[in-house]
Design an enzyme around this catalytic site. Structure first.
Site, PDB file in Angstrom:
ATOM      1  CG  ASN A   9      -1.837   1.124   1.336  1.00  0.00           C
ATOM      2  OD1 ASN A   9      -1.749   2.072   0.551  1.00  0.00           O
ATOM      3  ND2 ASN A   9      -2.740   1.082   2.300  1.00  0.00           N
ATOM      4  NE  ARG A  93      -5.963   2.474  -0.379  1.00  0.00           N
ATOM      5  CZ  ARG A  93      -5.944   3.537   0.395  1.00  0.00           C
ATOM      6  NH1 ARG A  93      -4.878   3.810   1.126  1.00  0.00           N
ATOM      7  NH2 ARG A  93      -6.982   4.334   0.457  1.00  0.00           N
ATOM      8  CG  HIS A 181     -11.836   5.490   2.596  1.00  0.00           C
ATOM      9  ND1 HIS A 181     -12.388   6.690   2.969  1.00  0.00           N
ATOM     10  CD2 HIS A 181     -10.489   5.682   2.617  1.00  0.00           C
ATOM     11  CE1 HIS A 181     -11.434   7.559   3.231  1.00  0.00           C
ATOM     12  NE2 HIS A 181     -10.262   6.980   3.012  1.00  0.00           N
ATOM     13  NE  ARG A 241      -7.431  13.765   1.269  1.00  0.00           N
ATOM     14  CZ  ARG A 241      -7.701  12.465   1.228  1.00  0.00           C
ATOM     15  NH1 ARG A 241      -8.652  12.022   0.437  1.00  0.00           N
ATOM     16  NH2 ARG A 241      -7.038  11.616   1.988  1.00  0.00           N
ATOM     17  CB  ILE A 329     -10.043   9.393  13.917  1.00  0.00           C
ATOM     18  CG1 ILE A 329      -8.855  10.227  13.415  1.00  0.00           C
ATOM     19  CG2 ILE A 329     -10.899  10.165  14.895  1.00  0.00           C
ATOM     20  CD1 ILE A 329      -9.241  11.436  12.557  1.00  0.00           C
ATOM     21  CD  GLU A 379      -7.715   0.613   4.072  1.00  0.00           C
ATOM     22  OE1 GLU A 379      -6.881   0.814   4.982  1.00  0.00           O
ATOM     23  OE2 GLU A 379      -8.178   1.525   3.367  1.00  0.00           O
TER      24      GLU A 379
HETATM   25  P1  AMP Z   1      -5.197   6.489   9.474  1.00  0.00           P
HETATM   26  O1  AMP Z   1      -5.152   7.366   8.258  1.00  0.00           O
HETATM   27  O2  AMP Z   1      -6.340   5.517   9.465  1.00  0.00           O
HETATM   28  O3  AMP Z   1      -3.881   5.851   9.812  1.00  0.00           O
HETATM   29  O4  AMP Z   1      -5.516   7.478  10.711  1.00  0.00           O
HETATM   30  C1  AMP Z   1      -4.666   8.526  11.050  1.00  0.00           C
HETATM   31  C2  AMP Z   1      -5.404   9.463  11.993  1.00  0.00           C
HETATM   32  O5  AMP Z   1      -5.779   8.733  13.179  1.00  0.00           O
HETATM   33  C3  AMP Z   1      -4.546  10.635  12.454  1.00  0.00           C
HETATM   34  O6  AMP Z   1      -5.320  11.832  12.450  1.00  0.00           O
HETATM   35  C4  AMP Z   1      -4.210  10.251  13.876  1.00  0.00           C
HETATM   36  O7  AMP Z   1      -3.990  11.359  14.713  1.00  0.00           O
HETATM   37  C5  AMP Z   1      -5.488   9.550  14.304  1.00  0.00           C
HETATM   38  N1  AMP Z   1      -5.285   8.780  15.520  1.00  0.00           N
HETATM   39  C6  AMP Z   1      -4.532   7.676  15.707  1.00  0.00           C
HETATM   40  N2  AMP Z   1      -4.562   7.309  17.013  1.00  0.00           N
HETATM   41  C7  AMP Z   1      -5.359   8.202  17.650  1.00  0.00           C
HETATM   42  C8  AMP Z   1      -5.806   8.375  18.988  1.00  0.00           C
HETATM   43  N3  AMP Z   1      -5.431   7.543  19.962  1.00  0.00           N
HETATM   44  N4  AMP Z   1      -6.636   9.409  19.264  1.00  0.00           N
HETATM   45  C9  AMP Z   1      -7.031  10.254  18.292  1.00  0.00           C
HETATM   46  N5  AMP Z   1      -6.661  10.150  17.008  1.00  0.00           N
HETATM   47  C10 AMP Z   1      -5.843   9.133  16.689  1.00  0.00           C
END
Ligand code: AMP
Length: 394
Positions: A9, A93, A181, A241, A329, A379
């Site tokens: 990915n 991906r 997604h 974005r 998140i 994924e």
């Molecule tokens: P992803 O693109 O799925 O890897 O998600 C990345 C996002 O998840 C970023 O904005 C990170 O700050 C958020 N994130 C990861 N762990 C946490 C957490 N414990 N609390 C809040 N946001 C998180």
């Protein structure tokens, strides 16, 4: 000799990977997974085995400054671990499959060229996804590669959900809503019968909340609508974005501010969303620790927009039976989940506060009308499954 398959990915600053192994006369199993992060800034490799034991965690040299160099660094790590392995296939991906690909595809040079034509529709991701395929063609020309698209899962949406109401001569060139997604949504839909059987065939909203964020409305495990559309800019507020915008804003950027197309692209893909509002960070974890009013406003808008779009998706579905949170998140922030659930209480979402802090998986009370869940997405596993099917490896 054992067989191996690789899942990649490739993003703008990271290269995630999974290695699958099939010992002689056994089934495929995950051998290791990891990523190279900070490509172009301070590259770092981390990898764990299937049990979560650390295999590598080290800073890479500065020559790892682009996607190709990251692949070379990954190849030398893989050689050191699995030297002489027979690689039967590589699954990738690929964000945009355009109007053509409703399914994954085995990539030929011709297919690759066609996928390059979609770069303007996903400039943040597509070039990096395709550069990885190109690099493997050069380095391992005999190994078959499979492209798995984020758009394919949404292919089944009805024309009314896909249409972009512009004149037909403009639409002819492929102007329609695609949705993204899809690999994440497809994975969640595939595990619902085991994890949350009571909603698996029902009306479900999946909230994929990560750096990129979107919602998918599912009915009987099929995508009915999603908040991302023609490109990955629509819908929810994301890390960099903006999500849904009055199109007049874009005209204003061109006509009144005199910005170039490249400048507008950079603003829309890299400078807006959480980063644009806060002026501090695109990272939700950071923002949640900050007390500045702009950081709070960014988080407030993220929640506001998610709740607003959940209402719209619920309208499309005629009510909802289930709500699922996933991605960075969605999986890791009880705070954001609580706030979105509170804002969606009018739909019948009733949060179990204790379960929410423990990550569920079920985070709604037993009497909640909408059963609400936290389900980690995967994924890479979806790509591995598709690659196995396409190459007849299963
Ligand atoms: P992803 O693109 O799925 O890897 O998600 C990345 C996002 O998840 C970023 O904005 C990170 O700050 C958020 N994130 C990861 N762990 C946490 C957490 N414990 N609390 C809040 N946001 C998180």
């Amino acid at each position: 000799m054992d067989d191996y398959a690789l899942v990649l990915n490739a993003g703008s600053s990271s290269l995630k990977f999974c290695v699958y192994r099939r010992p002689v006369a056994e089934r495929w199993r995950l051998e290791s997974r990891g990523q190279i992060e900070g490509i172009g800034t301070s590259p770092q490799l981390s990898a764990k085995d299937a049990q979560g034991e650390i295999l590598a965690e080290n800073r890479l040299e500065d020559w790892v400054s682009d996607g190709r160099a990251a692949l070379d660094a990954l190849a030398s790590f893989l050689r050191s671990k699995y030297g002489g392995a027979r690689v039967l296939g590589v699954g990738h991906r690929v964000v945009h499959g355009g109007a053509r690909y409703a399914e994954p595809v085995v990539v030929t040079r011709e297919v690759l060229e066609e996928l390059y034509e979609l770069v303007p529709l996903a400039p943040l991701h597509q070039p990096h996804n395709l550069a990885a395929i190109d690099a493997i063609f050069d380095r391992m020309p005999d190994v078959p590669q499979v492209a798995c698209f984020d758009t394919s899962f949404h292919y089944c949406q009805l024309p009314v959900a896909k249409i972009i109401p512009l004149p037909s001569d403009i639409r002819k060139s492929g102007l329609q809503r695609y949705g993204f997604h899809g690999l994440s949504y497809e994975y969640i839909a595939s595990v619902l019968p085991d994890v949350a059987p009571e909603i698996a065939k029902g009306r479900v909203i999946i909230a994929h909340l990560g750096s990129g964020a979107s919602l998918c409305a599912l009915k009987n495990a099929k995508s009915v609508d999603s908040t991302l559309g023609f490109t990955a800019l629509d819908g929810l507020c994301m890390g960099t974005r903006p999500g849904a915008l009055d199109p007049g804003v874009v005209l204003y950027l061109f006509q009144s501010l005199g910005l170039s197309a490249k400048e507008v692209e950079t603003i829309l893909y890299k400078k807006s969303g959480l980063l644009g509002i806060s002026g501090i960070s695109n990272d939700m974890r950071d923002l949640l620790t900050r007390s500045e009013p702009k950081a709070r406003l960014a988080v407030d808008y993220f929640v506001y927009r998610a709740a607003k779009e959940i209402g719209a998706m619920a309208a499309v579905l005629g009510g909802i039976d289930g709500l699922v949170f996933t991605a960075g998140i969605g999986e890791n922030s009880p705070d954001i989940r609580r706030r979105i659930c509170q804002a969606s209480s009018w739909l019948g979402v009733e949060l179990d506060e204790v379960a929410n802090t423990k990550k569920g998986p079920r985070i709604s009370t037993l009497k909640s009308k909408v059963s609400t869940w936290v389900i980690p997405t995967n994924e890479e596993l979806m790509i591995a499954r598709h690659t196995g099917t396409m190459l007849g490896l299963l």
